[in-house]
Scaffold this motif. Sequence first.
Motif, PDB file in Angstrom:
ATOM      1  N   SER A  41       0.911  -1.127  -0.127  1.00 12.50           N
ATOM      2  CA  SER A  41       0.006  -0.266  -0.148  1.00 12.50           C
ATOM      3  C   SER A  41       0.888   1.412  -0.139  1.00 12.50           C
ATOM      4  O   SER A  41       0.257   2.274  -0.548  1.00 12.50           O
ATOM      5  CB  SER A  41      -0.797   0.036   1.178  1.00 12.50           C
ATOM      6  OG  SER A  41      -0.146  -0.119   2.243  1.00 12.50           O
ATOM      7  N   LEU A  42       2.218   1.148   0.671  1.00 11.12           N
ATOM      8  CA  LEU A  42       2.975   2.480   0.668  1.00 11.12           C
ATOM      9  C   LEU A  42       3.230   2.685  -0.936  1.00 11.12           C
ATOM     10  O   LEU A  42       3.413   3.967  -1.238  1.00 11.12           O
ATOM     11  CB  LEU A  42       4.080   2.076   1.330  1.00 11.12           C
ATOM     12  CG  LEU A  42       4.013   2.319   2.778  1.00 11.12           C
ATOM     13  CD1 LEU A  42       5.532   2.082   3.307  1.00 11.12           C
ATOM     14  CD2 LEU A  42       3.554   3.395   3.279  1.00 11.12           C
ATOM     15  N   ALA A  81       2.257   5.983  -5.573  1.00  6.71           N
ATOM     16  CA  ALA A  81       2.026   6.220  -7.000  1.00  6.71           C
ATOM     17  C   ALA A  81       0.733   7.121  -7.260  1.00  6.71           C
ATOM     18  O   ALA A  81       0.741   7.903  -8.256  1.00  6.71           O
ATOM     19  CB  ALA A  81       1.351   4.617  -7.561  1.00  6.71           C
ATOM     20  N   ILE A  82      -0.219   7.155  -6.394  1.00  8.66           N
ATOM     21  CA  ILE A  82      -1.286   8.110  -6.459  1.00  8.66           C
ATOM     22  C   ILE A  82      -0.933   9.324  -5.999  1.00  8.66           C
ATOM     23  O   ILE A  82      -1.273  10.290  -6.587  1.00  8.66           O
ATOM     24  CB  ILE A  82      -2.407   7.645  -5.374  1.00  8.66           C
ATOM     25  CG1 ILE A  82      -2.854   6.492  -5.816  1.00  8.66           C
ATOM     26  CG2 ILE A  82      -3.386   8.875  -5.109  1.00  8.66           C
ATOM     27  CD1 ILE A  82      -4.026   6.027  -4.826  1.00  8.66           C
ATOM     28  N   GLY A 108       1.869  10.747  -6.998  1.00  5.48           N
ATOM     29  CA  GLY A 108       2.346  11.026  -8.491  1.00  5.48           C
ATOM     30  C   GLY A 108       3.820  10.614  -8.519  1.00  5.48           C
ATOM     31  O   GLY A 108       4.564  11.373  -9.270  1.00  5.48           O
ATOM     32  N   ILE A 122       1.140  -1.457 -10.506  1.00  2.18           N
ATOM     33  CA  ILE A 122       1.066   0.122 -11.285  1.00  2.18           C
ATOM     34  C   ILE A 122       2.189   0.070 -12.403  1.00  2.18           C
ATOM     35  O   ILE A 122       3.052  -0.939 -12.395  1.00  2.18           O
ATOM     36  CB  ILE A 122       1.352   1.188 -10.435  1.00  2.18           C
ATOM     37  CG1 ILE A 122       0.776   0.812  -8.884  1.00  2.18           C
ATOM     38  CG2 ILE A 122       0.888   2.527 -10.745  1.00  2.18           C
ATOM     39  CD1 ILE A 122       1.816   1.019  -7.637  1.00  2.18           C
ATOM     40  N   ARG A 144     -10.073   0.019  -6.097  1.00  6.26           N
ATOM     41  CA  ARG A 144      -8.933  -0.075  -6.658  1.00  6.26           C
ATOM     42  C   ARG A 144      -8.704   0.152  -8.093  1.00  6.26           C
ATOM     43  O   ARG A 144      -7.762   0.665  -8.761  1.00  6.26           O
ATOM     44  CB  ARG A 144      -8.022  -1.122  -6.060  1.00  6.26           C
ATOM     45  CG  ARG A 144      -7.614  -1.175  -4.787  1.00  6.26           C
ATOM     46  CD  ARG A 144      -7.321  -2.659  -4.184  1.00  6.26           C
ATOM     47  NE  ARG A 144      -6.094  -3.153  -4.983  1.00  6.26           N
ATOM     48  CZ  ARG A 144      -4.784  -2.546  -4.681  1.00  6.26           C
ATOM     49  NH1 ARG A 144      -4.639  -1.779  -3.735  1.00  6.26           N
ATOM     50  NH2 ARG A 144      -3.943  -3.204  -5.632  1.00  6.26           N
ATOM     51  N   ALA A 182      -9.248   3.668  -8.799  1.00  3.46           N
ATOM     52  CA  ALA A 182      -8.031   4.339  -8.381  1.00  3.46           C
ATOM     53  C   ALA A 182      -6.821   4.210  -9.476  1.00  3.46           C
ATOM     54  O   ALA A 182      -6.006   5.120  -9.563  1.00  3.46           O
ATOM     55  CB  ALA A 182      -7.565   4.012  -6.967  1.00  3.46           C
ATOM     56  N   LEU A 189      -5.316   1.172  -9.436  1.00  6.60           N
ATOM     57  CA  LEU A 189      -4.160   0.421  -8.805  1.00  6.60           C
ATOM     58  C   LEU A 189      -4.384  -0.924  -9.434  1.00  6.60           C
ATOM     59  O   LEU A 189      -3.725  -1.840  -9.272  1.00  6.60           O
ATOM     60  CB  LEU A 189      -4.412   0.576  -7.506  1.00  6.60           C
ATOM     61  CG  LEU A 189      -3.973   1.715  -6.690  1.00  6.60           C
ATOM     62  CD1 LEU A 189      -4.157   1.788  -5.219  1.00  6.60           C
ATOM     63  CD2 LEU A 189      -2.516   2.151  -7.129  1.00  6.60           C
ATOM     64  N   PRO A 201      -5.880  -3.075 -13.068  1.00  2.00           N
ATOM     65  CA  PRO A 201      -6.508  -3.117 -14.256  1.00  2.00           C
ATOM     66  C   PRO A 201      -7.793  -3.455 -14.307  1.00  2.00           C
ATOM     67  O   PRO A 201      -8.296  -4.290 -13.852  1.00  2.00           O
ATOM     68  CB  PRO A 201      -5.548  -3.874 -15.242  1.00  2.00           C
ATOM     69  CG  PRO A 201      -4.396  -4.701 -14.359  1.00  2.00           C
ATOM     70  CD  PRO A 201      -4.626  -4.057 -13.094  1.00  2.00           C
ATOM     71  N   GLU A 261      -2.738   6.321 -15.255  1.00  4.55           N
ATOM     72  CA  GLU A 261      -1.949   5.971 -14.309  1.00  4.55           C
ATOM     73  C   GLU A 261      -2.775   6.714 -13.089  1.00  4.55           C
ATOM     74  O   GLU A 261      -3.369   7.545 -13.260  1.00  4.55           O
ATOM     75  CB  GLU A 261      -0.632   6.610 -14.282  1.00  4.55           C
ATOM     76  CG  GLU A 261       0.252   5.825 -15.148  1.00  4.55           C
ATOM     77  CD  GLU A 261       0.701   4.465 -14.709  1.00  4.55           C
ATOM     78  OE1 GLU A 261       0.905   4.228 -13.528  1.00  4.55           O
ATOM     79  OE2 GLU A 261       1.006   3.435 -15.733  1.00  4.55           O
ATOM     80  N   PRO A 262      -2.584   6.035 -11.704  1.00  4.63           N
ATOM     81  CA  PRO A 262      -3.311   6.517 -10.895  1.00  4.63           C
ATOM     82  C   PRO A 262      -3.012   8.215 -10.634  1.00  4.63           C
ATOM     83  O   PRO A 262      -3.904   8.951 -10.490  1.00  4.63           O
ATOM     84  CB  PRO A 262      -2.708   6.047  -9.683  1.00  4.63           C
ATOM     85  CG  PRO A 262      -1.966   4.688  -9.981  1.00  4.63           C
ATOM     86  CD  PRO A 262      -1.700   4.809 -11.493  1.00  4.63           C
ATOM     87  N   VAL A 263      -1.997   8.559 -10.795  1.00  6.19           N
ATOM     88  CA  VAL A 263      -1.504  10.033 -10.530  1.00  6.19           C
ATOM     89  C   VAL A 263      -2.449  10.705 -11.620  1.00  6.19           C
ATOM     90  O   VAL A 263      -2.792  12.037 -11.310  1.00  6.19           O
ATOM     91  CB  VAL A 263      -0.121  10.103 -10.601  1.00  6.19           C
ATOM     92  CG1 VAL A 263       0.351   9.795 -12.105  1.00  6.19           C
ATOM     93  CG2 VAL A 263       0.206  11.584 -10.412  1.00  6.19           C
ATOM     94  N   ILE A 287      -7.030  11.774  -8.311  1.00 12.18           N
ATOM     95  CA  ILE A 287      -7.889  11.259  -7.022  1.00 12.18           C
ATOM     96  C   ILE A 287      -7.244  10.869  -5.778  1.00 12.18           C
ATOM     97  O   ILE A 287      -5.654  11.000  -6.023  1.00 12.18           O
ATOM     98  CB  ILE A 287      -8.664   9.683  -7.403  1.00 12.18           C
ATOM     99  CG1 ILE A 287      -7.386   8.720  -7.925  1.00 12.18           C
ATOM    100  CG2 ILE A 287      -9.716   9.933  -8.217  1.00 12.18           C
ATOM    101  CD1 ILE A 287      -6.872   7.879  -7.081  1.00 12.18           C
ATOM    102  N   MET A 345      -6.344   8.881  -2.175  1.00 16.30           N
ATOM    103  CA  MET A 345      -7.051   7.857  -1.619  1.00 16.30           C
ATOM    104  C   MET A 345      -6.520   7.386   0.116  1.00 16.30           C
ATOM    105  O   MET A 345      -5.329   7.904   0.253  1.00 16.30           O
ATOM    106  CB  MET A 345      -6.594   6.487  -2.367  1.00 16.30           C
ATOM    107  CG  MET A 345      -6.992   5.177  -1.821  1.00 16.30           C
ATOM    108  SD  MET A 345      -7.023   4.019  -3.120  1.00 16.30           S
ATOM    109  CE  MET A 345      -7.261   2.279  -2.388  1.00 16.30           C
ATOM    110  N   PHE A 351      -5.952   4.619   2.863  1.00 16.90           N
ATOM    111  CA  PHE A 351      -6.017   3.248   2.893  1.00 16.90           C
ATOM    112  C   PHE A 351      -6.347   2.846   4.321  1.00 16.90           C
ATOM    113  O   PHE A 351      -6.079   3.466   5.309  1.00 16.90           O
ATOM    114  CB  PHE A 351      -4.370   2.759   2.494  1.00 16.90           C
ATOM    115  CG  PHE A 351      -3.943   2.953   1.167  1.00 16.90           C
ATOM    116  CD1 PHE A 351      -4.198   2.007   0.486  1.00 16.90           C
ATOM    117  CD2 PHE A 351      -3.569   4.022   0.848  1.00 16.90           C
ATOM    118  CE1 PHE A 351      -3.741   2.072  -0.982  1.00 16.90           C
ATOM    119  CE2 PHE A 351      -3.142   4.299  -0.590  1.00 16.90           C
ATOM    120  CZ  PHE A 351      -3.270   3.388  -1.461  1.00 16.90           C
ATOM    121  N   ALA A 404      -0.992   3.672   5.205  1.00 17.76           N
ATOM    122  CA  ALA A 404      -0.043   3.800   4.279  1.00 17.76           C
ATOM    123  C   ALA A 404       0.804   5.084   4.651  1.00 17.76           C
ATOM    124  O   ALA A 404       1.132   5.633   3.420  1.00 17.76           O
ATOM    125  CB  ALA A 404      -0.431   3.547   2.888  1.00 17.76           C
TER     126      ALA A 404
END
Lengths: 294, 281, 413, 342, 342
Positions: free
Chosen positions: A187-188, A193-194, A196, B2, D48, D51, D53, D55, D72-74, D78, D80, D82, D86
């Motif tokens: 999750s880290l 990744a979220i 960026g 990812i 996910r 998000a 994360l 496919p 890609e998530p970025v 959004i 998130m 956890f 996280a």
Amino acid sequence: MRAKRVTFRHRWLPYALIAPQIIITIIFFLWPASQAIYQSVLRQDAFGLRTEFVGMANFERLFGDPLYLESFWTTMAYSAMVASSGMLIALILAIMADRVIRTATAYRTLLIWPYAVAPAVAGVLWWFLFNPTIGIAAYAMDMLGYDWNHYLDGGDAMALIVIAATWRQVSYNFLFFLAGLQAIPKSLTEAAAIDGAGPVKRFWSIQLPLLSPTVFFLIVVNVVYAFFETFGVVHATTSGGPGNATNILVYKVWRDAFEGLNLGSSAAQSVILMVIVIALTAIQFRYIERRVEY
Amino acid sequence: MIENRPILNVVQHVILIIGVTIFVFPIWLAFVASTHTAREVNSGIPLLPGDQLFENYAQVLGEGLSNAGAPPIGLMLFNSFIMALTITFGKIAISLLSAFAVVYFRFPFRILAFWTIFVTLMLPVEVRILPTYEVVAQLGMLNSYAGLSIPLIASATATFLFRQFFMTIPEELTEAARVDGAGPMKFFRDILVPLSRTNLAALFVILFIYGWNQYLWPLLVTTDESYYTVVMGIQRMANAGEEQPMWNLIMATAILALLPPVAVIIGMQRLFVRGLVEVEK
Amino acid sequence: QTEIQLWHAMGGTLGEKVEEIANGFNESQDEFTVVPTYKGNYTENMTAAIAAFRAGEQPHVVQVFEVGTATMMAAKGAVRPVQGMMEGANIEWDADAYLPAVKSYYTTPEGDMLSLPFNSSTPVMWYNKDLLESAGVTEVPGTWDEMFAAAEKLQANGHDCAFSFGWQSWVMLENYLAWHDQPVGSKENGFAGFDTEFQFAESGDLTSLLQRIADSQEDGTFKYGGRRGDSLPLFVSGECAMWMNSSAYYSGIKEQAEFAFGQAMLPVNTEARDAAQNSIIGGATLWVLEGHDEADYQGVAEFFNYVSLPEVQADWHQATGYVPITTAAYELSQEQGFYESNPGTDTAIKQLSLNEPTANSKGVRFGNFVQVRDVINEELEALWAGDKTAAEALKAAQERGNQLLRDFEASNG
Amino acid sequence: MSDIQIENVRKVYPGNVEVIPDLELSIAAGELCVLVGPSGCGKSTLLRMVAGLEPITDGEIRIGGRRVNELEPVERDISMVFQNYALYPHMSVFDNMAYGLRNRGTAKPEIQRRVREAAQVLGLEDFLQRKPRQLSGGQRQRVAMGRAIVRDPAAFLFDEPLSNLDAKLRVKTRVEIRDLQQRLKTTALYVTHDQQEAMTLADKLVVMNAGRIEQVGAPMEVYARPASLFVAGFIGSPPMNIIPADRVPGLAAHDTASAGMTIGVRPEALIADPAGPVEMTVRVVERLGATSNIHGMLPDGTTEVIASVTGETVPAPGDTARFAAAKVDLHLFDAEGRRVSE
Amino acid sequence: MSDIQIENVRKVYPGNVEVIPDLELSIAAGELCVLVGPSGCGKSTLLRMVAGLEPITDGEIRIGGRRVNELEPVERDISMVFQNYALYPHMSVFDNMAYGLRNRGTAKPEIQRRVREAAQVLGLEDFLQRKPRQLSGGQRQRVAMGRAIVRDPAAFLFDEPLSNLDAKLRVKTRVEIRDLQQRLKTTALYVTHDQQEAMTLADKLVVMNAGRIEQVGAPMEVYARPASLFVAGFIGSPPMNIIPADRVPGLAAHDTASAGMTIGVRPEALIADPAGPVEMTVRVVERLGATSNIHGMLPDGTTEVIASVTGETVPAPGDTARFAAAKVDLHLFDAEGRRVSE
Ligand SMILES: Nc1ncnc2c1ncn2[C@@H]1O[C@H](COP(=O)(O)OP(=O)(O)OP(=O)(O)O)[C@@H](O)[C@H]1O
Ligand SMILES: Nc1ncnc2c1ncn2[C@@H]1O[C@H](COP(=O)(O)OP(=O)(O)OP(=O)(O)O)[C@@H](O)[C@H]1O
Ligand SMILES: O=P(O)(O)OC[C@H](O)CO
Ligand SMILES: [Mg+2]
Ligand SMILES: [Mg+2]
């Protein structure tokens, strides 16, 4: 040093439990170590027939001896190279293997082999590969236009022992790095990744810092390995030469005692090494205790 | 995952395959060398196995190279086994007990005992080799399995790792055992040792390889061929004095010497890796 | 049966031969058994024995190379002089049976023989007949100028490496100086006392020769291949046409070389002298260590006697290239026609007895010489690597060597 | 503030495990949509996929009208939160919150401003220099929230953000989350398996079961008219009593009590009534303060029933008690577990 | 089945940390006594002294009349259930339960019988051969219970045995524990920090704070007449509203609303009343199904108030709502936080 909060109470049992190790430690460690200290202030002939107390003379000689200091720096450079290249290669491979989790085991199984090879044998293997006359690696270097000769060129000789020592240790480092990477919560990485961060950025800002306990642990292990356990590598390949190019400290201790028969100096070197290593141990303990307790 | 891009995956595999190839190559070459005649090895470097596999291995297994200080390899392998196993079991046994004592008891002189043991942590036998040798000689332990292995047991690495692990065992487990009527030794046997299983496995691998790979020490304490170990034998064969080394036979011996530790490490891989993580954390 | 422990440094085929000799002795009588143990190279073997002595676990007999002589001599109480042991034993023994060139090296000024010459050698020049011939070198070089001339021819013929050598201190320094009747150190090369000093750096011709050799690496004329015998592959693989090293490589070369080879005398440096003096011996002798039952020494003496038998010695000499140590063995070999059927095999002994030894050529006897050799090795390697000039290297070696001599004097004073 | 459209989405994990067969869901801009369902029903999987994360096997997801399947998530804009937060353990609270902004190249003063603002909203001003391990569970949770809000994203995604907190803190924090979301008016998709949390938070409640949506609606609507037995049993605590219709003859009309039908009745709808049709043997009485839960067993010996009553007088364990329920409080389900509309 | 007497017990941890200054408690045979209190108040310490896991600094503990201060845990004839269960991870469920019996030298067939019996009671028959890691949280909890009951001890000691379970399971399991204890009639000392758990389980409720007992009594008694502000705030959920008496003039009589006094009023005692004295701005409304919690703020802008109401019509966030409370539902506390008896 800490014990558990919950302990057992018993009058003699703890002593009985600890006795075997203490006894072995005293007989085979403390006694010889104190002998080494004793010998470090003596001058003796080879056969131990004549003994003379010389105080700190052996130490003074060492610190005034450019060769000893050279050997010291050689060791530093060598350890730094073995530790850093061994860890770097292992880390790169571990990162790759970590990303392809399902096949990681297969790669691990293959990469584990060199760890099983004795340093002395690793030395022999690489010596064989780099033998200027019959070695395939030397031949390959020749093709590339480099005249490899570790009998003559100190740099080549250093490269040879670094390669042989590193080769074996990469396996070991790889195991730890892979395990360490896999222990980082997924999750880290996802959070990053979220947030960026691309793969490279994630590695530098998240994975590597979280791997730092493993990195620290491996630095200690690798430095100790390079310092001591690669004796076999040196002995089997360069014997400290050419010149003094690969005369690392442990090898020098051994050589001055067993080839040079200069026991006082060798003992003094042992003492210096012990002091260094005990200091390292203390640092390690400090760090670990802090890490366990937070 | 990812960034699930195929190209990235291909690149990774390529790097890994290159890595594995480089790392396994010396061993492959050793194997190749062990299947040729000495002359073939000395002139030009074959990359593919030859036809002398049987002859070479038969020679090292049968007669050995006695003039180069290498008796038949069977005996050396056996000695290596004895030495590696004695070191492994001896060290594990004393370390388990003493780590148990330092972690689970408070007693007078505990700190002293602790440091007595732990100064040895990172000091391998190499740095005090001569005095240790003299001590062993005084105790009449030259040319004996005890002399080969016991001095190498005197190090705290395993104790240290067990201590680290014991510190992570929840206290409640100890309390539950006490409530369940288990005294210290019962707790040790029934709870602590079984819980240390993966650590034991990891240490088994590490120590077996450590013991198996010993080189300088056996070189020193054995003068009787019947106590020679295989690693030492290889080095002696390579260091053939005034002659050209018999590379084919050396490599055959090296391959044989490699098999037991490789078998141990691969056989115990899963436990080993798990143990590593637990030990280290 | 009483066991006699013999630690030696004879690897490979030489080791097989040693075992053969021990077996021969063991079968010749049934009171003693000699157990030979290979303990590594000369240095390792010697130091293992010394360490064992300190631990009270020493063998009866240890093979020590010539450079260890001073160390062993100084260890009074640890070694049992051979002369006394042999004379005290219940056997017939004649010290004069041994070749003077060999014996003198191991004998005190008082004429007391300390150790038993067993495998004595001297450096010779091995050459690859095929290579020299194909390059048109008809005469084997006898001087250094001829060496370099031959090198040019070889290179013109497309062959880079003309020569290499091993045991460089022994060959290129100790023997070079003896060959040209110059001192390695003061006090008759140490024979006359421990308070000696090295002088080898003062030899201008040595300095310039070494420099010339180092420079000749440029076009590949000389190739350095490591200490001791490590450079042997350079020769047996045909890479270098000539190789200067111990006569004792005879059996090894014979086994491995796939070309016609021969041995010739070491080249002379005409800058220094027109003709050679004589070479000095190397190899090793057997030393007897104290600390065993008196009865055991009878066995040692009998074994030594057996080793010195003309048949045993001649066989050893012919198989290995070591020089015969007794006159009888030499004569026996001559009788057997060995030198006729193997031309050049008497090069070593001829070199040794070329002239009556002078103070400079009867040998070297320096304390801590094992380490001194290391120092010389290190400094010469610095020279080959281009880190130092010959003059610098020799000077440094001399200074460091003198320091070691002083150490030795201090701990054995 | 964007809407989220999930259309014909299907998810198959490697190894051919179909976790979500075909799912349709539309979340309006600014709405807080809660996904609730038992463990393993695919809630996290769906989240996910939104998000980025995981496919998307089939179908399409749009955020603010833009198809995001391949992004890609970025790039999806959004944030998130956890379950285990996280948080980056080696970074200070400030850096944890600033990390995403830095990666986007936001200017330093702007980062300062936004982080301080978020910290103030969440009451974290005093902890900005601490590491996560120096914080309590509730504080960590708030840092995770802070990390999500500083970026001012198009949508928040929450995966069981409260399940690591203890009961008291959970109640407190869910109020805070609700409050925050109402003020920021950011679209949010929130996953939980705690029905109470779901009830109290949701604008729109989605009950999932085995990869399918069982019911979508406002929380009170779902509570009042559960569409299936599954929903009836899942929403409400103590859960709705489910009684085979033939077991308690007097409870419902005869015509409905046929063919494997079941009656659902909420514990608080059972009213003590000595003449009531529901008879039970009391096993345990839990006194909660204002109310008490009476756990009992129907005479058939297998059906457990709970009644939730207020007042001081309650039966004791072992007693037999009788209860009645108003007709309007009875929920009827057919043999397939679907609500029989009335 | 024995009683437990705790007399003048004091506990000082090494380093001179006095955790319990002087504590007196008596638990009757067969009684389930629950210790509740905030984290760090010394509950576990007390329990562990009873268990024999922690030396008693001063005072005396007697189990079944026998002084146990000097006895090892095993000699005290108690069983303990730990917060994290402390199951032996390498032993099967059967062995976990049998271990204590084996150590006591119980005969094999007897062990078999007792373990199977306990397993049956707890519904663990099918899991006897599994290892703890192969069990769900709830099952593990039951194994821990099983380990405690097989030995048929004089007393059970529980240290937060449910805190590792999720909300739903916690509710379910506490009923089981209560049920079991009532059947076995074993004296039990139960530690929790969850007031609801404490309320529902206890025969005797002990509220602790900072090493001291604040109140002892039956749960409903403690709920109805909290002896102090601390107890008032701790017992009940949502917690009792604590309002400075001068803040809401109309709520209580003038004479009481003096000198730093506070009024406590439970959320469910606040009744919507357009003319009521309690005026609040609604912040969040939580709809829980049968009831709704209305979180609001008094006009002073600092005092938060919660009202718990039933019914469908609730105010919306932002509204102003007014509530009243019956006189009998008001609790008065003096400036020291002690109940002012009425
Ligand atoms: N990577 C994966 N590969 C294969 N199956 C998976 C994977 N991840 C999840 N699953 C399976 O998909 C199903 C749904 O998992 P998911 O995590 O979405 O459930 P969930 O509703 O979030 O449950 P929980 O409340 O326990 O978090 C589960 O049966 C799970 O085992
Ligand atoms: N071994 C110890 N040494 C010193 N202080 C301790 C020790 N064990 C506990 N304490 C302290 O004693 C106090 C009471 O601890 P205890 O574990 O009894 O609390 P608790 O009421 O069980 O709390 P929780 O609900 O968090 O479990 C705490 O302040 C704690 O820090
Ligand atoms: O190779 P050997 O035995 O002739 O010995 C060479 C040198 O003399 C050793 O010092
Ligand atoms: Mg999930
Ligand atoms: Mg506690």
